[in-house]
Every structure is written in C-alpha cells, then in structure tokens.
Enzyme design. Sequence first.
Site, PDB file in Angstrom:
ATOM      1  N   CYS A  52     -70.348 -51.686 -15.179  1.00  0.00           N
ATOM      2  CA  CYS A  52     -70.205 -50.289 -15.612  1.00  0.00           C
ATOM      3  C   CYS A  52     -71.381 -49.442 -15.131  1.00  0.00           C
ATOM      4  CB  CYS A  52     -70.165 -50.205 -17.132  1.00  0.00           C
ATOM      5  SG  CYS A  52     -68.697 -50.896 -17.891  1.00  0.00           S
ATOM      6  N   GLU A  54     -73.134 -47.294 -16.801  1.00  0.00           N
ATOM      7  CA  GLU A  54     -74.249 -47.208 -17.750  1.00  0.00           C
ATOM      8  C   GLU A  54     -75.194 -48.388 -17.602  1.00  0.00           C
ATOM      9  OE1 GLU A  54     -71.006 -46.931 -18.288  1.00  0.00           O
ATOM     10  OE2 GLU A  54     -70.557 -45.788 -20.107  1.00  0.00           O
TER      11      GLU A  54
HETATM   12  N1  THU Z   1     -66.410 -48.192 -16.932  1.00  0.00           N
HETATM   13  C1  THU Z   1     -67.709 -47.784 -16.889  1.00  0.00           C
HETATM   14  O1  THU Z   1     -68.311 -47.675 -15.807  1.00  0.00           O
HETATM   15  N2  THU Z   1     -68.309 -47.494 -18.061  1.00  0.00           N
HETATM   16  C2  THU Z   1     -67.736 -47.601 -19.286  1.00  0.00           C
HETATM   17  O2  THU Z   1     -68.403 -47.392 -20.296  1.00  0.00           O
HETATM   18  C3  THU Z   1     -66.332 -47.954 -19.395  1.00  0.00           C
HETATM   19  C4  THU Z   1     -65.649 -48.329 -18.145  1.00  0.00           C
HETATM   20  C5  THU Z   1     -65.734 -48.515 -15.669  1.00  0.00           C
HETATM   21  C6  THU Z   1     -65.390 -49.978 -15.500  1.00  0.00           C
HETATM   22  C7  THU Z   1     -64.217 -49.893 -14.553  1.00  0.00           C
HETATM   23  O3  THU Z   1     -64.708 -49.839 -13.220  1.00  0.00           O
HETATM   24  C8  THU Z   1     -63.550 -48.577 -14.868  1.00  0.00           C
HETATM   25  O4  THU Z   1     -64.507 -47.816 -15.585  1.00  0.00           O
HETATM   26  C9  THU Z   1     -62.289 -48.699 -15.685  1.00  0.00           C
HETATM   27  O5  THU Z   1     -62.479 -49.472 -16.808  1.00  0.00           O
END
Ligand code: THU
Length: 129
Positions: A52, A54
């Site tokens: 992710c 974050e």
């Molecule tokens: N994702 C993030 O980057 N941060 C989050 O807090 C939730 C989800 C990303 C993971 C994945 O690449 C996409 O969003 C869909 O879940």
Amino acid sequence: MSAELVRAARAVQQQAYCPYSKFRVGAALEATDGRVFVGCNVESASYGLTICAERMALGAAVAAGARALRRIVVATDAEPPASPCGACRQLLAEFGLDLEVIAVGPRSERRWTLAALLPDAFAKASLDR
Ligand code: THU
C-alpha cells in the site's frame, strides 16, 4: 501545511503501479521536522504481495531516520475518500496514535486521528506479560 501535502500525495498517486486493481493511491507523510515522504501502491501478479501507498511512505520515512510523524495525506479517486486499510493503520500506529490522517478524493476530504481509526490498538505495551 496540508495543501502542499495534498499536492505531493496527488503527484505520487500518478506513479502508482496498479495494473490489477487500477485503483491509484498516493500517500504523503509529514514528519514533525517538516520533511515529507511519499509512497504509492505497488501491485504484483502474485496479488497478495501488493504494498500500500501508506506503508511505502512510512518505510521511506523510517529509512531516512524520521520516526516522529505529524500527518499523512492519502489521495485516491474514491468518493467518499478512502481511508487507510487496517494493515496500514496498524503499522502507522507503531509510531504514534496522534498522527493526523487526511483522506482526499476528487470532491471532498475526511480527517481523523489515527487513534480514532484504530481504537484499542494492539501496541508495544500489549506485549507486556
Ligand atoms: N491500497 C493502498 O495503497 N492503501 C490502502 O490503504 C488501501 C488499498 C491499494 C492496494 C491495492 O493496490 C489497491 O489499493 C486496491 O486495494
């Protein structure tokens, strides 16, 4: 100032590597000394390996020696703006529940403290026996 952080989060959102979900996420994390660290989501054909935005930003901060953190802006194209996932909340909590979390979407924003997003957090003290 969060306008600058929003710009940084929006800029790095464009770098997201998300061919599977097509859900772009950018994060800009501000340390208490004013430094800003950014991250975007990076996906894998082995889906579960996805990182992710974050946690990518947090890793950059820690690698640079920044552990005192003030706020994080998470930029998506979701409305209402998407909040950080549970795994990211937990890892961010390692460095303090006072962190301000700001989610921005195309039309609105939402704000919380990390403490509000992760009540009764499992933490270092939870390991005391
Ligand atoms: N994702 C993030 O980057 N941060 C989050 O807090 C939730 C989800 C990303 C993971 C994945 O690449 C996409 O969003 C869909 O879940």
